[in-house]
Design a protein around this motif. Sequence first.
Motif, short mmCIF file in Angstrom:
data_model
loop_
_atom_site.label_atom_id
_atom_site.label_comp_id
_atom_site.label_asym_id
_atom_site.label_seq_id
_atom_site.Cartn_x
_atom_site.Cartn_y
_atom_site.Cartn_z
N ALA A 83 -7.27 -6.87 -12.13
CA ALA A 83 -7.47 -6.57 -10.71
C ALA A 83 -7.06 -5.13 -10.39
CB ALA A 83 -6.68 -7.55 -9.85
N LEU A 84 -5.96 -4.68 -10.99
CA LEU A 84 -5.50 -3.30 -10.77
C LEU A 84 -6.46 -2.29 -11.38
CD1 LEU A 84 -1.67 -3.80 -11.41
CD2 LEU A 84 -2.71 -3.09 -9.25
N GLU A 85 -7.03 -2.65 -12.53
CA GLU A 85 -7.98 -1.75 -13.19
C GLU A 85 -9.25 -1.57 -12.37
OE1 GLU A 85 -8.13 -0.19 -16.96
OE2 GLU A 85 -6.56 0.26 -15.52
N GLU A 86 -9.64 -2.63 -11.63
CA GLU A 86 -10.87 -2.57 -10.84
C GLU A 86 -10.64 -1.93 -9.47
OE1 GLU A 86 -12.15 -6.57 -10.59
OE2 GLU A 86 -12.68 -6.75 -12.72
N LEU A 87 -9.40 -1.62 -9.16
CA LEU A 87 -9.08 -1.01 -7.86
C LEU A 87 -9.54 0.44 -7.85
CD1 LEU A 87 -7.62 -1.46 -5.13
CD2 LEU A 87 -5.55 -0.56 -6.23
N PRO A 88 -10.41 0.84 -6.93
CA PRO A 88 -10.89 2.23 -6.88
C PRO A 88 -9.74 3.20 -6.57
CG PRO A 88 -12.31 0.80 -5.57
CD PRO A 88 -11.09 0.00 -5.91
N PRO A 89 -9.50 4.19 -7.42
CA PRO A 89 -8.43 5.16 -7.16
C PRO A 89 -8.63 5.94 -5.86
CG PRO A 89 -9.22 5.32 -9.42
CD PRO A 89 -10.17 4.45 -8.69
N SER A 90 -9.88 6.05 -5.41
CA SER A 90 -10.15 6.80 -4.19
C SER A 90 -9.47 6.18 -2.97
CB SER A 90 -11.66 6.88 -3.95
OG SER A 90 -12.22 5.58 -3.87
N LEU A 91 -9.29 4.85 -2.99
CA LEU A 91 -8.62 4.20 -1.88
C LEU A 91 -7.15 4.59 -1.80
CD1 LEU A 91 -10.16 0.61 -2.12
CD2 LEU A 91 -10.82 2.47 -0.59
N ILE A 92 -6.52 4.70 -2.95
CA ILE A 92 -5.11 5.11 -2.99
C ILE A 92 -4.98 6.57 -2.57
CG2 ILE A 92 -3.09 5.38 -4.48
CD1 ILE A 92 -4.17 3.10 -6.18
N ASP A 93 -5.90 7.39 -3.04
CA ASP A 93 -5.87 8.81 -2.65
C ASP A 93 -6.09 8.97 -1.15
OD1 ASP A 93 -5.51 9.45 -5.31
OD2 ASP A 93 -7.66 9.75 -5.69
N ALA A 94 -6.98 8.15 -0.59
CA ALA A 94 -7.23 8.22 0.84
C ALA A 94 -6.00 7.83 1.64
CB ALA A 94 -8.40 7.31 1.21
N ALA A 95 -5.28 6.81 1.17
CA ALA A 95 -4.06 6.38 1.86
C ALA A 95 -3.01 7.47 1.83
CB ALA A 95 -3.53 5.10 1.22
N ARG A 96 -2.88 8.13 0.70
CA ARG A 96 -1.90 9.21 0.60
C ARG A 96 -2.30 10.41 1.46
NH1 ARG A 96 -0.92 8.90 -5.98
NH2 ARG A 96 0.34 6.97 -5.95
N ASP A 97 -3.59 10.70 1.50
CA ASP A 97 -4.06 11.81 2.34
C ASP A 97 -3.80 11.56 3.82
OD1 ASP A 97 -4.92 13.15 0.11
OD2 ASP A 97 -7.00 12.48 0.27
N LEU A 98 -3.79 10.28 4.20
CA LEU A 98 -3.53 9.92 5.59
C LEU A 98 -2.04 9.84 5.90
CD1 LEU A 98 -6.30 7.21 6.06
CD2 LEU A 98 -6.24 9.50 7.06
N GLY A 99 -1.19 10.18 4.90
CA GLY A 99 0.25 10.24 5.13
C GLY A 99 1.00 8.97 4.83
N ALA A 100 0.38 7.99 4.20
CA ALA A 100 1.08 6.75 3.88
C ALA A 100 2.05 6.97 2.72
CB ALA A 100 0.07 5.66 3.51
N SER A 101 3.23 6.36 2.84
CA SER A 101 4.21 6.44 1.77
C SER A 101 3.76 5.56 0.60
CB SER A 101 5.58 5.97 2.26
OG SER A 101 5.53 4.61 2.66
N ALA A 102 4.48 5.68 -0.53
CA ALA A 102 4.14 4.90 -1.70
C ALA A 102 4.25 3.40 -1.41
CB ALA A 102 5.03 5.27 -2.88
N TRP A 103 5.30 3.00 -0.68
CA TRP A 103 5.49 1.58 -0.35
C TRP A 103 4.41 1.09 0.61
CZ3 TRP A 103 6.92 -2.96 -1.51
CH2 TRP A 103 7.14 -3.94 -0.53
N THR A 104 4.09 1.91 1.60
CA THR A 104 3.05 1.51 2.55
C THR A 104 1.70 1.40 1.86
OG1 THR A 104 4.23 2.64 4.34
CG2 THR A 104 1.91 2.13 4.72
#
Length: 269
Positions: A161-182
């Motif tokens: 499930a983690l392998e199928e997770l698009p990295p772009s979603l994590i990058d987008a969350a970080r770009d929007l200022g979300a912390s690692a936990w969030t």
Amino acid sequence: MTEWAWRNWYLVPYGIWLVLFVIAPIVFLLYESFLDIDGHWTVANYEKVLTPIYLKMMAYSFWYAFLITLVSLLIGYPTAYWLTKTRHKQLWLLLLILPMWVNLLLKVYAFLGLFGTYGLANALLQTLGVGPRQLLFTDFSFVFVSVYIFIPFMVLPIFNALEELPPSLIDAARDLGASAWTTFRRVVFPLTLGGVKAGCQAVFIPALSLFMITRLVAGNRVITLGTAIEQHFLVTQDWGMGATIAVVLMAAMAVIVVLTGTGRKEGSR
């Protein structure tokens, strides 16, 4: 022969296998569950399984299965997450799967030596100044060995499930200022919940019917429904009562599969 028959002829071996090794054993268990020890037709077995002693045994089975699943999840999720970040992830995954190729009985007997009075675990405790402890035939040893055996079944679906997770979603969350936990709480975990559910199914369901580990490692200190089934079939020869407990256990497993099942809509995200 019709076109449909030619197109689906390969389903015949599967159908035969399904009838012989899935449907027939279930029908046999259902039939046996309505027989007493003398072979007479009765519903007393189902009345007996609702008595306090069996309800307590059922509660113990669910509690230990839940505990084993919870510990496996707490260890398995970080492990799967770490595996996705490693450079040689396939090699580490192979090392994780490797113990699954070893016979279950051999692994259990290995822990008898490790946790024994003169085993490696007590030798380590002696070196640390703690002194020898009774590790075998305890709740701790039962849960520890069970988690060790089932942990690959938790890690693999979460890893996929983690392998199928698009990295772009994590990058987008970080770009929007979300912390690692969030990011983990709002993005990663919800999108890998299907793998978590699959892992929990793969661990909880077999853990619910354990009997060999309870015999060898827990020393009958832990009594589960699986132990009761083995006792009735092999010791008391009361196949009807053993079949009744097995039917109740199958019904409980079916409910768990339904409750933790991933829908098509969720799996297609």
